[in-house]
Scaffold this motif. Structure first.
Motif, mmCIF file in Angstrom:
data_model
loop_
_atom_site.group_PDB
_atom_site.id
_atom_site.type_symbol
_atom_site.label_atom_id
_atom_site.label_comp_id
_atom_site.label_asym_id
_atom_site.label_seq_id
_atom_site.Cartn_x
_atom_site.Cartn_y
_atom_site.Cartn_z
ATOM 1 N N ASP A 274 -68.665 -55.701 9.009
ATOM 2 C CA ASP A 274 -67.647 -55.243 9.393
ATOM 3 C C ASP A 274 -67.328 -53.616 9.152
ATOM 4 O O ASP A 274 -66.474 -53.093 8.681
ATOM 5 N N ARG B 104 -52.634 -62.803 14.971
ATOM 6 C CA ARG B 104 -53.470 -63.012 16.292
ATOM 7 C C ARG B 104 -53.385 -63.757 17.242
ATOM 8 O O ARG B 104 -53.409 -63.621 18.366
ATOM 9 N N LYS C 170 -54.001 -54.901 11.836
ATOM 10 C CA LYS C 170 -53.828 -54.015 10.588
ATOM 11 C C LYS C 170 -54.112 -54.682 9.322
ATOM 12 O O LYS C 170 -53.563 -56.177 9.316
ATOM 13 N N THR D 206 -57.535 -45.811 12.743
ATOM 14 C CA THR D 206 -58.222 -45.516 13.974
ATOM 15 C C THR D 206 -58.801 -44.545 13.991
ATOM 16 O O THR D 206 -59.775 -44.105 14.931
ATOM 17 N N ASP E 35 -53.668 -46.849 16.040
ATOM 18 C CA ASP E 35 -52.515 -47.123 15.310
ATOM 19 C C ASP E 35 -51.363 -46.772 15.874
ATOM 20 O O ASP E 35 -51.275 -45.275 16.375
ATOM 21 N N GLU F 210 -57.227 -48.748 21.855
ATOM 22 C CA GLU F 210 -56.206 -49.214 20.880
ATOM 23 C C GLU F 210 -56.167 -48.526 19.617
ATOM 24 O O GLU F 210 -57.125 -48.498 18.729
ATOM 25 N N ILE G 294 -68.917 -58.907 12.903
ATOM 26 C CA ILE G 294 -67.887 -59.579 11.932
ATOM 27 C C ILE G 294 -68.654 -60.250 10.533
ATOM 28 O O ILE G 294 -68.299 -60.711 9.713
ATOM 29 N N ASP G 295 -69.981 -59.750 10.506
ATOM 30 C CA ASP G 295 -70.658 -59.786 9.110
ATOM 31 C C ASP G 295 -70.519 -58.545 8.319
ATOM 32 O O ASP G 295 -69.799 -58.501 7.345
ATOM 33 N N PHE H 265 -62.791 -48.840 20.457
ATOM 34 C CA PHE H 265 -61.747 -49.734 20.533
ATOM 35 C C PHE H 265 -61.176 -49.835 21.974
ATOM 36 O O PHE H 265 -59.826 -49.657 22.162
ATOM 37 N N ASN I 86 -50.789 -55.774 20.915
ATOM 38 C CA ASN I 86 -51.720 -56.004 19.862
ATOM 39 C C ASN I 86 -51.587 -55.117 18.519
ATOM 40 O O ASN I 86 -51.880 -55.304 17.532
ATOM 41 N N ASP I 87 -50.589 -53.908 19.002
ATOM 42 C CA ASP I 87 -50.801 -52.927 17.770
ATOM 43 C C ASP I 87 -49.670 -53.538 16.661
ATOM 44 O O ASP I 87 -49.398 -53.052 15.648
ATOM 45 N N LEU J 267 -60.401 -56.264 21.263
ATOM 46 C CA LEU J 267 -60.170 -57.674 21.361
ATOM 47 C C LEU J 267 -59.664 -58.019 23.053
ATOM 48 O O LEU J 267 -59.857 -58.925 23.523
ATOM 49 N N ARG J 268 -58.950 -56.856 23.413
ATOM 50 C CA ARG J 268 -58.022 -57.168 24.658
ATOM 51 C C ARG J 268 -58.655 -56.663 26.021
ATOM 52 O O ARG J 268 -57.929 -56.513 26.954
ATOM 53 N N GLN K 6 -57.532 -59.272 9.911
ATOM 54 C CA GLN K 6 -58.958 -58.582 10.090
ATOM 55 C C GLN K 6 -59.153 -57.781 11.122
ATOM 56 O O GLN K 6 -59.609 -56.702 11.450
ATOM 57 N N THR K 7 -58.877 -58.462 12.440
ATOM 58 C CA THR K 7 -58.922 -57.764 13.633
ATOM 59 C C THR K 7 -57.754 -56.972 14.072
ATOM 60 O O THR K 7 -57.872 -56.163 14.946
ATOM 61 N N TYR L 97 -67.434 -59.513 5.785
ATOM 62 C CA TYR L 97 -67.076 -60.932 6.555
ATOM 63 C C TYR L 97 -65.481 -61.243 6.308
ATOM 64 O O TYR L 97 -64.905 -62.321 6.010
ATOM 65 N N ALA L 98 -64.746 -60.256 7.072
ATOM 66 C CA ALA L 98 -63.295 -60.694 7.080
ATOM 67 C C ALA L 98 -62.626 -60.623 5.887
ATOM 68 O O ALA L 98 -61.557 -61.384 5.848
ATOM 69 N N GLY L 99 -63.286 -60.172 4.799
ATOM 70 C CA GLY L 99 -62.616 -60.358 3.552
ATOM 71 C C GLY L 99 -62.949 -61.571 2.728
ATOM 72 O O GLY L 99 -62.428 -61.939 1.795
#
Lengths: 309, 249
Positions: B123, A228, A247, A93, B160, B158, B120-121, B142, A238-239, B178-179, A244-245, A128-130
């Motif tokens: 990334d 998730r 770690k 991060t 690490d 958010e 999300i495409d 974040f 969340n940590d 997200l949160r 993908q969203t 694309y998220a892997g």
């Protein structure tokens, strides 16, 4: 070629992922300098000097770099980075926060999250998220790159003796300040550094039930993660999220408990060496990536596993 | 205060991604497209700021082909006041997107710019930070909490290992995690009303930005697949395999 690696550190020592970033730098080839920017970071600089393949460690020790505020750190790195062909840092991060600013200040693109070096200007990264993997080539004069640590085996953190050079370069943008932080306190290893991870999903039913995973984790010296779905359901913070969203992890052993195996979770852990899945639904997609699958009720299997260790 | 929100049209997150047989990219022909999920969170946050009386006007901006108007209309239905589409059929990369948004920021002078942390495409997780650098603004990336107080915004991020809070001078850039919130659904009356809200069309050329990219996609491939291993009968067999076969415990 000359490469500047910005180390992840906590002032006292360098974070293990820095050694993975150094491995990526080594794959590019050329002189590798490491920058330690922090507040009271002399010990981290000494640690960086011992890492394999480092030509020189640059240290700027000043309160403005105390919390790695992107506004200040990016000015420093953009200033120093002008003299290099590549600027690398980890895709944690901190790196994700400040490095795009550096790229913009240098008017070049950033290549995010590389998992492989093809050549000095061509890199491989997941998109694309892997679900797809792109090979990208950069025509920029300075390549600005974040490295996904799990894509590279770390260089040795011992044996080197690079010179440490203090530099006087204080950049205070004056537009941001640190207010506070709330770090999860745990004796368990951080997920991105753990050799073993045990993760729970929606099947855990509630946050309290994660205690049975923690007990196994403590016996194995493992980190505890979550899907998730478990985070969204409010079971855990969340940590702890792997995916993908969350770690991206690649431990030697990943134990997925009550996790169905959504694409976004698989993207975060499919680099693990050995995957174990425990789930009562034998059709769960997680079994399609697991080396060892156990179709069982987790509330029976996990305590049994705990007892067997 | 004025809030600018950037949104991106991307493949719907529920759709399975398929790589084109010629490895030139991902097949988007006849694929359901939607607003990037992190951008939905950005729109929601702006709408909540307006409901709290902090934001006075919400402008939503997107870059993309003409059909990206759909995503702007969605944001308008959720509560944004007006839209701007920077129309282009080119694949615009993060630095060029940041330059286009910077041109809009110069014109509109928002106090807060909210973007998703990543699309999300591609990334990439870059555009918000790059915009902040180009505009000389502070950034709260974040974000899981955004509190505007006077001429500052406190953003809880958010990071690490936990959460970190920074204070930024306004104007500032925030990117959403997200949160931060749970986006609402647009109601039918609001969808109808959104059709009448203003949507301005512009182009990269109008804004004086060259969108030529410095990164070339050499090829796009399917990821290496893992194959399924074996099923073990019980915990005892699992522990035995992990100890003696995989040798990981």
């Amino acid at each position: 070629m000359s490469i500047l690696v910005i180390a992840d550190h906590d002032n006292a020592s360098i974070k293990p992922v820095t050694l993975n970033v150094l491995a990526a730098a080594k794959a590019i080839g050329g002189d590798i300098d490491v920058l330690i920017a922090g507040d009271g970071c002399g010990a981290a600089a000494e640690a960086a000097a011992k890492a394999e393949g480092v030509a020189k460690v640059l240290v700027t020790d000043n309160a403005v770099y105390g919390h790695s505020l992107a506004e200040n750190l990016s000015l420093l790195v953009a200033d120093l980075g002008k003299g290099y062909s590549h600027i690398l840092t980890s895709a944690g991060t901190t790196g994700k926060d400040f490095l795009p600013r550096v790229a913009a200040l240098l008017d070049v693109a950033q290549i995010s999250d590389i998992i492989k070096v093809e050549s000095a200007d061509t890199f491989v990264r997941p998109i694309y998220a892997g679900n797809a993997v792109a090979t990208v080539q950069s025509s920029d004069g300075i390549k600005v790159i974040t490295v996904r640590g799990t894509g590279f085996d770390p260089v040795s953190g011992e044996g080197g003796s690079a010179p440490v050079e203090a530099i006087d370069n204080v950049q205070d943008a004056g537009i941001s300040s640190f207010v506070g932080e709330e770090m999860a306190k745990s004796d368990r290893p951080e997920l991105t550094a753990a050799k073993i991870i045990i993760s729970g999903g929606r099947g855990m039913q509630n946050g309290d039930n994660f205690k049975i995973l923690e007990s196994v984790a403590d016996k194995l010296g493992a980190g505890v993660g979550a899907s998730r779905a478990a985070v969204d359901a409010g079971f855990v913070p969340n940590d702890m999220q792997v995916g993908q969203t969350g770690k991206i992890v690649a431990p030697d052993l990943y134990i997925a408990v009550g996790i169905s195996g959504a694409i976004q979770h698989l993207a975060g852990m499919s680099g693990s060496k050995v995957i174990v899945a425990i789930n009562k639904d034998e059709d769960a997609p997680i079994f399609s990536v697991a080396d060892y699958g156990l179709v069982a009720d987790l509330f029976e299997a996990v305590p049994e596993l705990d007892a067997a260790l | 205060m004025k809030v600018l929100v950037a949104v991106k049209r991307v493949i719907d997150y529920n759709v399975k991604v398929r790589v084109k047989p010629d490895n030139s990219g991902v097949d988007l022909t006849n694929i359901k497209m939607a607003m990037n999920p992190f951008c939905e969170i950005a729109v929601e946050e702006a709408v909540r700021l307006k409901e709290k009386g902090v934001a006075s006007e919400i402008i939503v901006v997107s870059i993309g082909p003409k059909v990206a108007q759909e995503q702007i209309r969605t944001a308008l239905a959720l509560g944004a006041d007006r839209g701007i589409l920077i129309e282009t059929d080119e694949e615009v990369q993060s630095l060029q997107a940041a330059k286009l948004f910077k041109a809009v920021v110069d014109k509109e002078q928002p106090q807060l710019v909210i973007l998703g942390k990543q699309a999300i495409d591609s990334d990439n997780n870059q555009t918000g930070q790059m915009l902040a650098a180009l505009a000389g603004m502070g950034q709260g990336t974040f974000a899981s909490e955004v509190v505007v107080e006077g001429d500052k915004v406190n953003v809880t991020r958010e990071v690490d290992g936990g959460l970190m809070t920074v204070a930024l001078n306004l104007p500032a850039v925030v990117t959403t995690d997200l949160r931060l919130n749970e986006p609402r659904y647009a109601s039918l009356p609001n969808i109808m009303k959104a059709k009448k809200k203003p949507l301005e069309m512009t182009t990269p050329a109008d804004l004086g930005v060259d969108v030529a990219a410095s990164l070339k996609i050499v090829k796009v491939e399917e990821p290496a697949t893992r194959s399924a291993g074996i099923k073990v009968a019980d915990v005892a067999e699992l522990v035995e395999k992990l100890k003696n076969e995989a040798k990981v415990i």
